[in-house]
Scaffold this motif. Structure first.
Motif, short mmCIF file in Angstrom:
data_model
loop_
_atom_site.label_atom_id
_atom_site.label_comp_id
_atom_site.label_asym_id
_atom_site.label_seq_id
_atom_site.Cartn_x
_atom_site.Cartn_y
_atom_site.Cartn_z
N ILE A 184 19.36 42.56 34.50
CA ILE A 184 20.40 43.05 35.42
C ILE A 184 21.34 43.96 34.63
CG2 ILE A 184 22.25 42.42 37.01
CD1 ILE A 184 20.88 39.72 37.38
N LYS A 185 21.40 45.22 35.02
CA LYS A 185 22.22 46.19 34.30
C LYS A 185 23.48 46.58 35.08
CE LYS A 185 18.97 46.38 31.21
NZ LYS A 185 19.13 45.63 29.95
N ASP A 186 23.41 46.47 36.41
CA ASP A 186 24.53 46.89 37.26
C ASP A 186 25.45 45.69 37.47
OD1 ASP A 186 26.25 48.04 39.03
OD2 ASP A 186 24.71 48.75 40.41
N ILE A 187 26.42 45.54 36.58
CA ILE A 187 27.30 44.37 36.58
C ILE A 187 28.76 44.82 36.54
CG2 ILE A 187 27.96 42.27 35.35
CD1 ILE A 187 25.20 42.34 34.01
N GLN A 188 29.56 44.20 37.38
CA GLN A 188 31.01 44.40 37.33
C GLN A 188 31.67 43.04 37.22
OE1 GLN A 188 32.62 46.85 40.48
NE2 GLN A 188 30.74 48.05 40.61
N HIS A 189 32.82 43.01 36.58
CA HIS A 189 33.58 41.76 36.58
C HIS A 189 35.06 42.05 36.68
CE1 HIS A 189 34.14 42.67 32.30
NE2 HIS A 189 35.07 41.73 32.26
N GLN A 190 35.74 41.12 37.31
CA GLN A 190 37.18 41.22 37.51
C GLN A 190 37.81 39.92 37.04
OE1 GLN A 190 39.19 43.81 38.77
NE2 GLN A 190 40.82 42.46 38.05
N ILE A 191 38.80 40.02 36.16
CA ILE A 191 39.52 38.84 35.70
C ILE A 191 40.85 38.76 36.45
CG2 ILE A 191 40.63 37.72 33.73
CD1 ILE A 191 38.60 39.15 31.92
N PHE A 192 41.11 37.63 37.07
CA PHE A 192 42.39 37.36 37.71
C PHE A 192 43.14 36.38 36.82
CE2 PHE A 192 39.88 38.33 41.70
CZ PHE A 192 40.48 39.57 41.91
N ASP A 193 44.32 36.79 36.35
CA ASP A 193 45.03 36.01 35.34
C ASP A 193 46.31 35.36 35.86
OD1 ASP A 193 46.41 38.44 35.61
OD2 ASP A 193 47.00 38.49 33.50
N ASP A 194 46.90 34.52 34.99
CA ASP A 194 48.15 33.82 35.29
C ASP A 194 48.09 33.07 36.63
OD1 ASP A 194 49.52 34.53 32.96
OD2 ASP A 194 50.24 36.41 33.81
N ILE A 195 46.93 32.50 36.92
CA ILE A 195 46.70 31.90 38.24
C ILE A 195 47.72 30.82 38.56
CG2 ILE A 195 45.04 30.51 39.55
CD1 ILE A 195 44.36 33.50 39.28
N HIS A 196 48.19 30.09 37.56
CA HIS A 196 49.12 28.98 37.81
C HIS A 196 50.57 29.44 37.88
CE1 HIS A 196 45.66 26.49 37.14
NE2 HIS A 196 45.52 26.92 35.91
N LEU A 197 50.82 30.71 37.58
CA LEU A 197 52.19 31.22 37.51
C LEU A 197 52.55 32.17 38.64
CD1 LEU A 197 52.35 31.96 33.66
CD2 LEU A 197 53.09 29.89 34.86
N ILE A 198 51.56 32.82 39.23
CA ILE A 198 51.83 33.88 40.19
C ILE A 198 52.26 33.30 41.55
CG2 ILE A 198 50.31 35.54 39.09
CD1 ILE A 198 48.17 34.79 41.14
N ASP A 199 52.92 34.15 42.34
CA ASP A 199 53.38 33.72 43.66
C ASP A 199 52.34 34.05 44.73
OD1 ASP A 199 53.58 36.47 44.08
OD2 ASP A 199 55.77 36.50 43.88
N ASP A 200 52.64 33.69 45.96
CA ASP A 200 51.68 33.88 47.06
C ASP A 200 51.38 35.35 47.30
OD1 ASP A 200 51.36 31.20 47.49
OD2 ASP A 200 52.82 31.08 49.11
N GLN A 201 52.38 36.21 47.12
CA GLN A 201 52.16 37.64 47.32
C GLN A 201 51.14 38.17 46.31
OE1 GLN A 201 55.72 40.01 47.29
NE2 GLN A 201 54.61 41.95 47.49
N ALA A 202 51.26 37.73 45.07
CA ALA A 202 50.30 38.15 44.04
C ALA A 202 48.91 37.61 44.35
CB ALA A 202 50.77 37.68 42.67
N ARG A 203 48.85 36.38 44.84
CA ARG A 203 47.54 35.81 45.20
C ARG A 203 46.90 36.59 46.34
NH1 ARG A 203 50.19 30.88 43.84
NH2 ARG A 203 49.08 29.77 42.17
N GLN A 204 47.69 36.94 47.33
CA GLN A 204 47.16 37.72 48.45
C GLN A 204 46.64 39.07 47.98
OE1 GLN A 204 46.58 36.73 51.61
NE2 GLN A 204 47.22 34.72 50.85
#
Length: 198
Positions: free
Chosen positions: A159-179
């Motif tokens: 598999i060569k066509d790969i993308q990844h996204q890291i979502f950080d500070d999950i325990h610190l962010i507010d609902d707006q950031a989560r949305q």
């Protein structure tokens, strides 16, 4: 258009699950057929036994593993959603990959050279971390993750066509950031399905 989502988190109402729900909804809006493999709800056995490992080299594959392999073969887009624990996959996801990406299915070895067999697949990963991404980048952790968890493993399988996204500070962010993250995951998925569907 087939979208396979493989998800690993023990909490029924985790943010990882919210990511899964968001990308599944965006897929269905694109007309995709969505299959979700919730490894904890499936009570998937992550232990690759010696007998199973030896059997896989002889083409002896358990029915439940053949089923997972067929889902991967059918998928146009494969998505992994998981929290990063101790710089790696949750054990249940690691075990899933150990058992499902077998010799003769994900790769083959001829004359001492291995070749990936899952060519033409498109894969995306959404990785959730409790730490700050900038700190990971400063320490080079993000590059290490890409070399191992993202590209290294799946490139080996073709598999060569790969993308990844890291979502950080999950325990610190507010609902707006989560949305905002949920919307970003949905948009990335829509784009990737659009590329598949061209």
């Amino acid at each position: 258009m087939q979208h396979l989502i493989i998800y690993a988190h023990p909490h029924l109402h985790s943010f990882s699950k919210a990511i899964v729900d968001s990308i599944a909804t965006s897929s269905k809006k694109c007309g995709g057929a969505v299959m979700i493999r919730d490894l904890y709800r499936m009570n998937f056995n992550p232990i690759l036994s010696y007998e199973e490992l030896q059997g896989s080299y002889q083409g002896i594959i358990a029915a439940e593993i053949r089923y997972e392999q067929q889902l991967i073969l059918n998928a146009d887009l494969i998505t992994l959603v998981y929290p990063l624990w101790w710089m790696g996959f949750p054990a249940i996801l690691k075990g899933y990959l150990d058992r499902v990406l077998t010799h003769g299915f994900a790769y083959k070895t001829e004359n001492g050279i291995s070749h990936g067999l899952l060519n033409g697949k498109k894969l995306q990963q959404f990785i959730l971390i409790g730490s700050n991404l900038a700190e990971y980048q400063q320490r080079g952790f993000d590059k290490s993750m890409q070399d191992t968890l993202v590209d290294g493993l799946f490139n080996y399988c073709g598999i060569k066509d790969i993308q990844h996204q890291i979502f950080d500070d999950i325990h610190l962010i507010d609902d707006q950031a989560r949305q905002s993250m949920l919307l970003q995951a949905a948009e990335i998925t829509t784009q990737n399905l659009g590329i598949v569907d061209k």
